[in-house]
Design an enzyme around this catalytic site. Structure first.
Site, PDB file in Angstrom:
ATOM      1  N   GLY A  65       0.754  -1.013  -0.374  1.00 29.75           N
ATOM      2  CA  GLY A  65       0.263   0.076   0.367  1.00 29.75           C
ATOM      3  C   GLY A  65       0.688   1.116  -0.523  1.00 29.75           C
ATOM      4  CB  CYS A  66       0.065   4.999   0.887  1.00 30.32           C
ATOM      5  SG  CYS A  66       1.401   6.602   1.814  1.00 30.32           S
ATOM      6  CG  PHE A  67       5.568   5.461  -0.016  1.00 28.63           C
ATOM      7  CD1 PHE A  67       4.861   6.544   0.597  1.00 28.63           C
ATOM      8  CD2 PHE A  67       6.555   5.077  -1.003  1.00 28.63           C
ATOM      9  CE1 PHE A  67       4.904   7.724  -0.462  1.00 28.63           C
ATOM     10  CE2 PHE A  67       6.350   5.842  -1.960  1.00 28.63           C
ATOM     11  CZ  PHE A  67       6.048   7.575  -1.668  1.00 28.63           C
ATOM     12  CD1 TRP A  68       4.645   8.565   2.794  1.00 30.46           C
ATOM     13  CD2 TRP A  68       2.320   9.232   3.253  1.00 30.46           C
ATOM     14  NE1 TRP A  68       3.996   9.632   2.352  1.00 30.46           N
ATOM     15  CE2 TRP A  68       3.190  10.164   2.035  1.00 30.46           C
ATOM     16  CE3 TRP A  68       0.858   9.491   3.385  1.00 30.46           C
ATOM     17  CZ2 TRP A  68       2.515  11.309   1.760  1.00 30.46           C
ATOM     18  CZ3 TRP A  68       0.373  10.290   2.806  1.00 30.46           C
ATOM     19  CH2 TRP A  68       1.298  11.302   1.711  1.00 30.46           C
ATOM     20  CB  CYS A  69       1.424   2.571   5.860  1.00 31.24           C
ATOM     21  SG  CYS A  69      -0.567   3.527   5.539  1.00 31.24           S
TER      22      CYS A  69
END
Length: 174
Positions: free
Chosen positions: A9-13
Site C-alpha cells: 500500500g502507501c509507503f508512508w504506512c
C-alpha cells in the site's frame, strides 16, 4: 545488514512502523517494479509506470530476525487484495516483495506460506526480482514522523501503529 524491498500500500504506512522497529537501521521510501526509468510520485500515482510504492528496510539480523520483519509486513497490510489497500487503489499499491538473491526469494515464499493461515483468502503478494530501486522524493521520507497530525496519518497510519504495538511490542522501540 540485510535489506528487503517491500510494498504494502502507501509507503508512508510501512515506513512509519519500520522506523520504530528495533534493529532497523534505515527505511527508504521509493518505487520499483515498473518500466519508467525516472518515476516520480505523480507519474507512479497515475498508474501508467508499472511501479509500486515500496520501502527498502535495512535491518541487523543480530537484533531482529528476517522472519519477524516479514511477518510484520503481512500483519500491517492486507496481502489478499489485488492492487488495493483500503482506500488506496491502483497497481502502485499492490502487495509486493522484491528480491535480489535466491535466499531472499526463498525467505519471501516461506513467509507467504507461513502467513497464509492467518488469512481467509489467498495471499496475492507479488514476489519478483528487484529490477531497480528508485528513491522517492524527500517529502515522502519519514513522512509520519514529520506530519503525525495529518489526516491520513491519523486515520490510516495510527491504526497500523496500534496493531504493531499490540502484536509486535517486543520488537518496537519505546
Amino acid at each position: 545488514m540485510k535489506t528487503f524491498v517491500l510494498g504494502g500500500g502507501c509507503f508512508w504506512c510501512l515506513d512509519a512502523v519500520y522506523q520504530k522497529t528495533k534493529g532497523v537501521t534505515a527505511v527508504v521510501s521509493g518505487y520499483t517494479g515498473g518500466h519508467d526509468p525516472y518515476p516520480d510520485y505523480y507519474s507512479v500515482c497515475s498508474g501508467t509506470t508499472g511501479h509500486a510504492e515500496v520501502v527498502a528496510v535495512t535491518f541487523d539480523e543480530e537484533i531482529i530476525p528476517a522472519e519477524v520483519i516479514l511477518d510484520m509486513f503481512f500483519a500491517l497490510h492486507d496481502p489478499t487484495t489485488l492492487n488495493r489497500q483500503g482506500y488506496d487503489v491502483g497497481t502502485q499499491y499492490r502487495s509486493s516483495m522484491f528480491y535480489e538473491t535466491t535466499e531472499e526469494k526463498i525467505l519471501f515464499e516461506e513467509a507467504i506460506d507461513r502467513n497464509q493461515a492467518l488469512w481467509s483468502h489467498p495471499i496475492v503478494t507479488e514476489v519478483s526480482r528487484l529490477p531497480r530501486f528508485h528513491v522517492a522524493e524527500e517529502f515522502h521520507q519519514d513522512y509520519y514522523a514529520k506530519h503525525p497530525e495529518q489526516g491520513y496519518c491519523q486515520v490510516i497510519i495510527n491504526p497500523k501503529l496500534a496493531k504493531a504495538r499490540k502484536y509486535y511490542s517486543a520488537w518496537l522501540n519505546a
